[in-house]
Design a protein around this motif. Structure first.
Motif, mmCIF file in Angstrom:
data_model
loop_
_atom_site.group_PDB
_atom_site.id
_atom_site.type_symbol
_atom_site.label_atom_id
_atom_site.label_comp_id
_atom_site.label_asym_id
_atom_site.label_seq_id
_atom_site.Cartn_x
_atom_site.Cartn_y
_atom_site.Cartn_z
ATOM 1 N N HIS A 79 144.396 51.984 109.910
ATOM 2 C CA HIS A 79 144.388 50.713 109.181
ATOM 3 C C HIS A 79 145.813 50.320 108.789
ATOM 4 N N GLY A 80 146.164 49.070 109.087
ATOM 5 C CA GLY A 80 147.504 48.584 108.810
ATOM 6 C C GLY A 80 148.445 48.702 109.994
ATOM 7 N N ARG A 81 148.077 49.532 110.966
ATOM 8 C CA ARG A 81 148.871 49.677 112.176
ATOM 9 C C ARG A 81 148.150 49.151 113.407
ATOM 10 N N PHE A 82 146.858 48.933 113.265
ATOM 11 C CA PHE A 82 146.021 48.629 114.419
ATOM 12 C C PHE A 82 144.806 47.854 113.934
ATOM 13 N N VAL A 83 144.424 46.816 114.676
ATOM 14 C CA VAL A 83 143.309 45.959 114.273
ATOM 15 C C VAL A 83 142.052 46.362 115.053
ATOM 16 N N LEU A 84 141.061 46.827 114.332
ATOM 17 C CA LEU A 84 139.753 47.070 114.932
ATOM 18 C C LEU A 84 138.873 45.863 114.644
ATOM 19 N N PHE A 85 138.305 45.272 115.703
ATOM 20 C CA PHE A 85 137.457 44.104 115.525
ATOM 21 C C PHE A 85 136.012 44.550 115.309
ATOM 22 N N ALA A 86 135.614 44.599 114.047
ATOM 23 C CA ALA A 86 134.223 44.845 113.651
ATOM 24 C C ALA A 86 133.629 46.035 114.403
ATOM 25 N N GLY A 87 132.409 45.864 114.898
ATOM 26 C CA GLY A 87 131.738 46.958 115.605
ATOM 27 C C GLY A 87 131.770 46.805 117.104
ATOM 28 N N GLY A 88 132.580 45.863 117.604
ATOM 29 C CA GLY A 88 132.673 45.665 119.037
ATOM 30 C C GLY A 88 131.607 44.737 119.570
ATOM 31 N N LEU A 89 131.287 44.905 120.850
ATOM 32 C CA LEU A 89 130.328 44.026 121.508
ATOM 33 C C LEU A 89 128.920 44.262 120.975
ATOM 34 N N ALA A 90 128.180 43.189 120.754
ATOM 35 C CA ALA A 90 126.899 43.270 120.054
ATOM 36 C C ALA A 90 125.885 44.138 120.781
ATOM 37 N N ASN A 91 125.797 43.987 122.108
ATOM 38 C CA ASN A 91 124.762 44.749 122.810
ATOM 39 C C ASN A 91 125.055 46.238 122.782
ATOM 40 N N ARG A 92 126.312 46.628 122.774
ATOM 41 C CA ARG A 92 126.636 48.047 122.691
ATOM 42 C C ARG A 92 126.387 48.588 121.287
ATOM 43 N N TYR A 93 126.675 47.772 120.285
ATOM 44 C CA TYR A 93 126.477 48.217 118.911
ATOM 45 C C TYR A 93 125.009 48.557 118.657
ATOM 46 N N GLY A 94 124.117 47.747 119.199
ATOM 47 C CA GLY A 94 122.700 47.987 118.978
ATOM 48 C C GLY A 94 122.040 48.816 120.053
ATOM 49 N N ALA A 95 122.836 49.361 120.986
ATOM 50 C CA ALA A 95 122.250 50.014 122.156
ATOM 51 C C ALA A 95 121.760 51.421 121.831
ATOM 52 N N LEU A 96 120.661 51.793 122.487
ATOM 53 C CA LEU A 96 120.147 53.149 122.412
ATOM 54 C C LEU A 96 120.621 53.983 123.593
ATOM 55 N N ARG A 97 120.926 53.307 124.710
ATOM 56 C CA ARG A 97 121.382 54.022 125.894
ATOM 57 C C ARG A 97 122.485 53.197 126.550
ATOM 58 N N TRP A 98 123.089 53.758 127.581
ATOM 59 C CA TRP A 98 124.167 53.052 128.249
ATOM 60 C C TRP A 98 123.702 51.794 128.965
ATOM 61 N N ASP A 99 122.386 51.654 129.146
ATOM 62 C CA ASP A 99 121.930 50.418 129.766
ATOM 63 C C ASP A 99 121.790 49.288 128.748
ATOM 64 N N TYR A 100 122.245 49.546 127.524
ATOM 65 C CA TYR A 100 122.346 48.507 126.495
ATOM 66 C C TYR A 100 121.002 47.871 126.151
ATOM 67 N N ILE A 101 119.968 48.680 126.090
ATOM 68 C CA ILE A 101 118.708 48.185 125.537
ATOM 69 C C ILE A 101 118.916 48.064 124.031
ATOM 70 N N THR A 102 118.852 46.861 123.533
ATOM 71 C CA THR A 102 119.250 46.632 122.145
ATOM 72 C C THR A 102 118.071 46.670 121.184
ATOM 73 N N GLN A 103 118.400 46.999 119.963
ATOM 74 C CA GLN A 103 117.440 46.929 118.876
ATOM 75 C C GLN A 103 117.628 45.600 118.155
ATOM 76 N N PRO A 104 116.572 44.847 117.923
ATOM 77 C CA PRO A 104 116.741 43.573 117.213
ATOM 78 C C PRO A 104 117.299 43.804 115.807
ATOM 79 N N GLY A 105 118.169 42.908 115.409
ATOM 80 C CA GLY A 105 118.721 42.997 114.062
ATOM 81 C C GLY A 105 119.855 43.972 113.907
ATOM 82 N N HIS A 106 120.494 44.372 115.003
ATOM 83 C CA HIS A 106 121.594 45.333 114.870
ATOM 84 C C HIS A 106 122.850 44.923 115.628
ATOM 85 N N GLY A 107 122.915 43.679 116.088
ATOM 86 C CA GLY A 107 124.108 43.222 116.797
ATOM 87 C C GLY A 107 124.892 42.245 115.946
ATOM 88 N N TYR A 108 125.600 41.319 116.621
ATOM 89 C CA TYR A 108 126.384 40.312 115.911
ATOM 90 C C TYR A 108 125.558 39.665 114.803
#
Length: 498
Positions: free
Chosen positions: A233-262
């Motif tokens: 922090h202060g040296r590098f900017v992390l943008f939130a949790g990243g891409l929405a489908n990956r944030y809510g994903a259960l597997r690498w095929d990005y099957i998302t859970q409703p209510g857990h993305g952007y």
């Protein structure tokens, strides 16, 4: 896209960076490194119409971003080299210790297999492409894909020469340094995931999070915590949790859970606990406006301070962080409610000290602002308060059985809608609802908003361009120090004239 950026500016989303991922000549992540000139449409990409280009379209995006004060950041890639690209040779490809070329991304749509580019062999291509972009539409920033999602590795070239992973890190870091030098000294360099081996050459990343409960790892009580932020922090900017489908994903095929993305409370609470920059879909949506209005001010303050402490509450789902400017954040990511004690300044919570946090709720306070997803009037609600600005989001949801949509009490105001109120001007105020909402009722308590019992002369409807449309008269009245307004859900905004 250009029109969307113009709309985003009308809603105040000007302190932002817009990353344009899909624009390349042959379509997204295909036939790299041939990215220029810009493709005209995805349809033409898929039909191989490489001559159908739309440089004026990208230039329109660039102008709209500049007019809005938004940084324009196109996507590029120098880790994948496709065999049908001009200049392909195994001399430019990574080999493994058995003497075989290393495959990389497989483009399913094109049925095309790329190979991993030698870390020391791509710089001439990067320079040529950045110079083309600089001449064609002069981007403010650049997104270089994948480098920060892959650990720097040992590798061999086609002749069998060995190179250590430190060479990979150096060459990848030089990619960002050289691109910045070619564009302008202030051009932010962005990537994905956020591998810390490149911090210093890289400025920020669309950090990717996955749940702990994936594949064969069955953690029953895991939680996301901002360990990376404590170090960078202060040296590098992390943008939130990243891409929405990956944030809510259960597997690498990005099957998302409703209510857990952007725009979900899960995503927003994980953003603010480390003082990260918010991220959303774009260039324009209700989700993007809500995210910006809720988190921009507190996160802008936290981003400029150092990360001081992190502590858990009674379990790993209750987290509390502090920052050098006096900023404090609490998040409750557990199913049980959590009551916290705050200083009470500027909070809409009745009593001003005790704040109830629902699951994925948060409360953040800085010297300049307050924000939270908390219990108000017994219901989940969101708010953000800074000097002269009050964002109230009652999370409108009518009861279909009774048709009742009760007001949520935010202290200085009450509503069953969602809007941003600008009340720092002595002669006029502005009230801008979240876009694409329905009708709502609002009560503004003028004394609590530092306007005393002043007389209101008129309430006018505003368009996105800021003018008053002819013949439009909203329903409003003033009773003592209370202004009541019935919004029809169609107007861009309202001007309150004293």
């Amino acid at each position: 896209t250009a029109r969307g950026l113009t709309r985003a500016a009308a809603y105040g989303l000007n302190d932002a960076i817009f990353v344009k991922h899909a624009w390349q000549r042959w379509g997204y992540d295909y036939r790299l490194p041939e990215i220029y000139p810009p493709a005209a449409s995805e349809f033409q990409w898929m039909n191989g119409s490489q001559h159908a280009t739309d440089l004026p379209g990208i230039q329109a995006i660039r102008k709209a971003a500049a007019d809005a004060g938004i940084l324009f950041c196109p996507h590029d890639n120098y880790i994948d080299f496709y065999p049908d690209a001009e200049g392909f040779s195994y001399d430019n490809i990574v080999f493994n210790r058995h003497g075989a070329p290393v495959k990389h991304w497989y483009n399913v749509a094109r049925r095309a297999q790329s190979y991993r580019w030698l870390p020391h062999a791509f710089h001439a291509h990067l320079r040529a492409n950045v110079e083309r972009m600089r001449t064609g539409f002069s981007p403010d920033s650049l997104f270089l894909d994948v480098f920060t999602a892959v650990t720097p590795f040992d590798y061999y070239d086609r002749a069998g020469n060995f190179y250590p992973h430190t060479r990979t890190a150096k060459e990848w870091g030089d990619a960002f340094n050289n691109a910045r030098r070619l564009l302008k000294p202030t051009a932010p360099m962005v990537s994905e995931a956020g591998l810390d081996a490149l911090v210093g050459s890289l400025d920020g990343a669309q950090s990717d999070h996955f749940p702990a409960q994936r594949w064969d790892m069955k953690f029953t009580d895991a939680e996301r915590t901002p360990w990376h932020d404590m170090a960078t922090h202060g040296r590098f900017v992390l943008f939130a949790g990243g891409l929405a489908n990956r944030y809510g994903a259960l597997r690498w095929d990005y099957i998302t859970q409703p209510g857990h993305g952007y725009d979900s409370d899960d995503y927003l609470s994980n953003t603010v606990i480390g003082g990260r920059n918010p991220m959303s879909d774009g260039p324009f949506s209700r989700s993007a406006v809500m995210t910006y209005w809720l988190l921009h001010d507190v996160c802008a303050s936290l981003a400029r301070a150092t990360f001081e402490t992190h502590a858990f509450g009674s379990n790993v789902h209750q987290q509390h962080t502090t920052f050098s400017n006096g900023g404090k954040v609490w998040t409750n990511r557990g199913k049980a409610d959590w009551e916290i004690t705050v200083d009470g300044r500027g909070t809409p919570v009745p009593g001003g000290k005790k704040v109830g946090l629902p699951e994925y709720g948060f409360y953040a306070e800085t010297p300049e602002s307050r924000a939270g997803v908390v219990y108000l009037s017994g219901r989940r609600a969101a708010f953000s308060i800074s000097k002269g600005i009050f964002f109230a989001d009652a999370r409108p949801a009518s009861n279909p059985a009774s048709g009742v949509n009760p007001l949520t009490d935010f202290g200085p105001l009450a509503t069953n809608g969602a809007f941003r109120l600008f009340h720092d001007n002595a002669r006029t105020w502005r009230l801008i609802p979240l876009p694409d909402g329905g009708p709502f009722h609002a009560e503004l308590r003028l004394k609590a908003l530092n306007a005393g019992r002043r007389k209101i002369k008129a309430v006018e409807i505003l368009s996105e361009r800021g003018e008053k449309p002819a013949g439009s008269v909203p329903r409003w009245k003033q009773t003592g120090d209370v202004l009541t307004l019935d919004a029809d859900g169609k107007a861009f905004g309202y001007r309150i004239v004293f």
